[in-house]
Design an enzyme around this catalytic site. Structure first.
Site, short mmCIF file in Angstrom:
data_model
loop_
_atom_site.label_atom_id
_atom_site.label_comp_id
_atom_site.label_asym_id
_atom_site.label_seq_id
_atom_site.Cartn_x
_atom_site.Cartn_y
_atom_site.Cartn_z
N ASP A 29 -22.03 61.21 9.26
CA ASP A 29 -23.20 60.46 9.71
C ASP A 29 -24.10 61.24 10.66
OD1 ASP A 29 -21.56 58.59 8.53
OD2 ASP A 29 -21.24 57.41 10.33
N GLU A 193 -22.35 49.31 8.33
CA GLU A 193 -22.22 50.40 9.28
C GLU A 193 -23.59 50.98 9.63
OE1 GLU A 193 -18.06 52.59 8.79
OE2 GLU A 193 -19.36 52.97 7.06
#
Length: 586
Positions: A29, A193
């Site tokens: 990420d 998320e």
């Protein structure tokens, strides 16, 4: 830190040439994206730490040491960074600095804070960590913090299972619960998320703004892996209201490999974001070494577009112009029954075209085409679909994170009104990825591909009809990792190793990169042991090799003028005995 070390830097097989990737190890990420003191800062997940890189143009990156590492509260999972310009936090002695909000893990996921006074190079943890305790749930992570001007408050949005939760603060340290959003809204195939929240102009009109709430959706069978979705609506500093029906699902990217996208903070005149170019079904299973993972190309011109309904529009950042090299323009042409092979070869470029049709079943273009390998981009006119198909892009299957075989080579599609009779395409092609922007970014596909670097052709096809290809331009894109060179800086081959049986032959192919250099070159081939594997014939870029007897050899490939060279490992196995052949049959 200067990363332009030598001509071999970032030249590994499948290594992105104009996308961000880490030198070695895992990349996941994007975290803490922030523009500060004339630099773009990109932090990203690396085994529960925050890795760090900086750039002045979002193209050329310098890697810095790890920023946030594991501490007594465990890992430093995903989060965000803001610039505390007025010392709201009281941590900067009346000055300013960077605040990083991240998820710590010991005792359950909770939100913690770190601060930096040296532009993000070193960090101190806040003594009150965690600043928001876990409320008693498993999934409580990925804080995104932003300033809400209307209410003069800081806002934090956190992933909470399959919803997001909002908090408010005046000092960036003490946070109060505001509201929750997401129950029975949108896609609920897996955990939500990496939320993001930002306002955008409608059709570029700064006087008419809408809020976009973006979340990524974890690995699941319904979407064949992870995906991402967004909501468009109103945000009053406390609550988010979805303008659309709660059952409507707006997918961010219809490819398989765009996840955890985050916008840059402290960038008030533009909205730019970057996503992790991967999927949680196979996050670290790619056939690349010594690195695993890359980022999408940065996307700008994020805006909501009023075509029937409000939708998110994305386009490559304008800075792309800075790495454009030679540009090829093609006259208008028609494609009917026979495929049209384009006079072009390349693996790093931008393709733009307008395609029109009347009576037609399907059309498309075959990118990275050669040796029966290709990625298809096209329109199924009969069923009103636009698609990207990597079924034959080179790697058909991959062992996923659960140790199971996953069909990597699949077709991905979404609705497209083919009655329009035309479509505009912009495609970014790199060594191991394709990003497709349809109709000026109304629809996006991001797909990883693992195609051999010598497969670099383009072919157009039309089924049961005719297409007209107009305004076709292809622009080579420069690498962003090595110093500029007037000539070639990479030698690539169609294989790196091969196994043969005695008596078998195989063909090797070698090419020099970048493709646009166009200088004449001469390639020499040589076997380290002709008694084991002998070169039967060479024709410049091609070599025909015969396996003679059992053993191992290295076939060397060398270009005379540049001195570039490469070795191919060849293993020759003896012919199976009669007993072994009978055993294979049964």
């Amino acid at each position: 830190m200067n990363n332009k070390r030598n001509t071999s830097y970032y030249t590994e097989r499948y290594r992105p040439q104009f996308h961000f990737s880490t030198p070695k190890g895992n990349l996941a990420d994007p975290n803490g994206l922030v523009y500060y003191k004339n630099n773009y800062h990109l932090f990203h997940q690396k085994d529960g730490n925050w890795a760090h890189a900086v750039s002045h143009d979002l193209l050329h990156w310098n890697h810095l040491p790890l920023a946030l590492e594991h501490d007594e509260l465990g890992q430093a999972l995903s989060g965000s960074i803001v610039v505390d310009k007025s010392n709201c936090s009281g941590l900067f002695n009346g000055g300013e600095g960077l605040l990083a909000f991240y998820t710590s893990t010991v005792g359950g996921e909770a939100q913690s804070l770190a601060y930096s006074t040296d532009e993000g190079v070193t960090w101190q943890r806040h003594k009150k960590n965690p600043i928001i305790e876990n409320p008693g749930i498993k999934d409580f992570r990925d804080p995104k913090v932003l300033w809400h001007e209307s209410t003069k408050h800081w806002v934090m949005v956190v992933s909470t299972d399959q919803t997001v939760t909002f908090y408010r603060s005046t000092n960036l340290v003490d946070w109060a619960y505001s509201s929750q959003f997401g129950m029975e809204e949108g896609l609920h195939a897996a955990v939500w998320e990496c939320p993001d929240l930002f306002s955008l102009p409608v059709d570029g009109n700064q006087e008419e703004q809408k809020w976009v709430l973006h979340v990524s959706v974890g690995d699941n069978d319904e979407t064949k892996g992870s995906t991402a979705q967004y909501f468009i609506g109103e945000f009053d500093g406390r609550m988010f209201h979805n303008d659309n029906d709660s059952r409507e699902i707006l997918i961010t990217d219809f490819g398989q490999d765009f996840y955890a996208a985050q916008t840059f903070s402290n960038l008030y005149s533009r909205t730019i974001w970057i996503g992790w170019m991967a999927n949680w079904r196979y996050p670290y299973q790619s056939p690349t070494s010594p690195w695993l993972g890359a980022m999408s190309f940065p996307r700008d011109s994020l805006k909501t577009n009023k075509q029937n309904q409000l939708r998110l529009v994305q386009q490559p950042i304008l800075e792309l112009d800075n790495i454009k090299s030679k540009r090829r323009s093609f006259e208008e042409f028609m494609v009917e029954q026979e495929p049209h092979t384009l006079d072009f070869s390349g693996t790093n470029y931008m393709l733009e075209a307008t395609i029109s049709w009347e009576d037609l079943r399907e059309f498309g273009l075959r990118l990275r085409h050669g040796d029966g390998v290709e990625t298809l981009i096209g329109v199924d006119v009969e069923y009103d679909k636009v698609f990207v198909d990597r079924t034959n892009a080179g790697m058909k299957e991959i062992i996923d994170r659960n140790g199971e075989v996953f069909p990597f080579g699949q077709r991905y599609e979404t609705n497209y009104d083919a009655s329009k009779g035309s479509i505009e395409l912009c495609v970014l092609v790199d060594e191991s990825s394709i990003e497709v922007f349809v109709q000026e970014g109304m629809t996006i596909f991001t797909s990883l591909i693992y195609t051999e670097p010598t497969n670099d052709g383009i072919e157009w096809y039309a089924e049961n009809g005719t297409i007209i290809v107009q305004d076709l331009t292809i622009t080579y894109l420069k690498n962003t990792w090595r110093d500029k060179s007037l000539g070639y800086d990479r030698l690539v081959t169609n294989v790196e190793c091969v196994s043969l049986q005695e008596g078998e032959t195989t063909k090797f192919l070698a090419k020099l990169k970048p493709d646009e250099a166009e200088s004449q070159y001469e390639i020499l081939w040589e076997s380290s042991n002709k008694d084991i594997a002998n070169i039967q014939h060479t024709n410049g870029q091609e070599c025909l090799l015969e396996a003679v007897k059992e053993g191992e050899v290295m076939v060397s490939v060398k270009e005379i003028c540049s001195g570039l060279s490469k070795n191919i490992k060849v293993t020759v196995h003896g012919k199976p005995t009669l007993a072994e052949r009978i055993k294979q049959w049964f």
